[in-house]
Write a protein that holds these residues in place. Structure first.
Motif, PDB file in Angstrom:
ATOM      1  N   THR A 104       0.853  -1.158  -0.165  1.00  0.00           N
ATOM      2  CA  THR A 104       0.019  -0.017  -0.065  1.00  0.00           C
ATOM      3  C   THR A 104       0.865   1.014   0.013  1.00  0.00           C
ATOM      4  O   THR A 104       0.269   2.386  -0.197  1.00  0.00           O
ATOM      5  N   ALA A 105       2.165   1.084   0.238  1.00  0.00           N
ATOM      6  CA  ALA A 105       3.092   2.023   0.160  1.00  0.00           C
ATOM      7  C   ALA A 105       4.450   1.718  -0.290  1.00  0.00           C
ATOM      8  O   ALA A 105       4.788   0.545  -0.146  1.00  0.00           O
ATOM      9  N   ARG A 106       5.014   2.866  -0.960  1.00  0.00           N
ATOM     10  CA  ARG A 106       6.487   2.215  -1.676  1.00  0.00           C
ATOM     11  C   ARG A 106       7.401   1.888  -0.492  1.00  0.00           C
ATOM     12  O   ARG A 106       8.550   1.048  -0.771  1.00  0.00           O
ATOM     13  N   SER A 107       7.183   2.571   0.726  1.00  0.00           N
ATOM     14  CA  SER A 107       8.296   2.175   1.787  1.00  0.00           C
ATOM     15  C   SER A 107       8.257   0.630   2.107  1.00  0.00           C
ATOM     16  O   SER A 107       9.198   0.389   2.972  1.00  0.00           O
ATOM     17  N   GLN A 108       7.208   0.053   1.843  1.00  0.00           N
ATOM     18  CA  GLN A 108       7.130  -1.432   2.356  1.00  0.00           C
ATOM     19  C   GLN A 108       8.086  -2.327   1.623  1.00  0.00           C
ATOM     20  O   GLN A 108       8.439  -3.357   1.767  1.00  0.00           O
ATOM     21  N   ALA A 109       8.456  -1.906   0.429  1.00  0.00           N
ATOM     22  CA  ALA A 109       9.428  -2.459  -0.199  1.00  0.00           C
ATOM     23  C   ALA A 109      10.740  -2.564   0.573  1.00  0.00           C
ATOM     24  O   ALA A 109      11.593  -3.540   0.632  1.00  0.00           O
ATOM     25  N   ARG A 110      11.036  -1.525   1.464  1.00  0.00           N
ATOM     26  CA  ARG A 110      12.339  -1.478   2.271  1.00  0.00           C
ATOM     27  C   ARG A 110      12.086  -2.475   3.221  1.00  0.00           C
ATOM     28  O   ARG A 110      12.818  -3.178   4.088  1.00  0.00           O
TER      29      ARG A 110
END
Length: 176
Positions: free
Chosen positions: A10-16
């Motif tokens: 749901t957010a790009r930061s979840q890839a990190r």
């Protein structure tokens, strides 16, 4: 080499967050080392040059590849791209191959992911003529070209590829 994937982003930061989980499971790191970016944007760990990784996300999906040598990974949602795009990014041989495929956009997305994974492995990004980026045609098993290993992966609405110096796994480790 190992590849981790997650869905329901749901957010790009979840890839990190996927990178942190993969680094913990694969390398035993309790926390991520400091991240930096090379000149053309490839992320790396300045204090851990022995650990290589790459991230990609598209739609609600993300992939993370880990290795002891440079690696590139890409995931793309399959869609109808602009009709002129294949002629802009594919070599004549790749265009011939595409013409013989039953689903143009699924096949093109695989080629695109292969090209992205190759330029991400090198850290050069899309800084060269796209038609000149040489990749093997998608295959059912890992393939070598120019001393690099490539592997493609597909799902119901996505296509992905990895490029590296070690033979890639045939399966992605999916985590939620």
């Amino acid at each position: 080499m190992v590849i981790y994937g997650t869905e329901h982003l749901t957010a790009r930061s979840q890839a990190r967050e996927l990178l942190a989980l993969a680094a913990m499971e694969h390398w035993g790191l309790s926390s991520l080392p400091e991240l930096a970016r090379e000149e053309r944007g490839k992320p790396f760990f300045p204090q851990r040059p022995d650990l290589h990784f790459n991230l990609s996300h598209s739609g609600n999906l993300a992939l993370c590849a880990l290795d002891s040598r440079p690696v590139g990974v890409d995931i793309q949602m399959v869609k109808a791209w602009r009709p002129a795009l294949p002629r802009r990014v594919c070599s004549p041989e790749e265009l011939d191959w595409l013409e013989g495929q039953p689903d143009l956009w699924s096949a093109f997305t695989l080629l695109w992911a292969l090209k992205e994974s190759r330029v991400k492995e090198s850290g050069q990004g899309l800084s060269t003529l796209l038609q000149s980026i040489q990749v093997p045609f998608p295959a059912a098993t890992p393939t070598q070209l120019d001393g690099l290993w490539f592997c493609t992966y597909t799902g119901s609405s996505w296509a992905a590829a990895v490029c590296g110096h070690c033979q890639p796994p045939e399966k992605i480790i999916w985590r939620t």
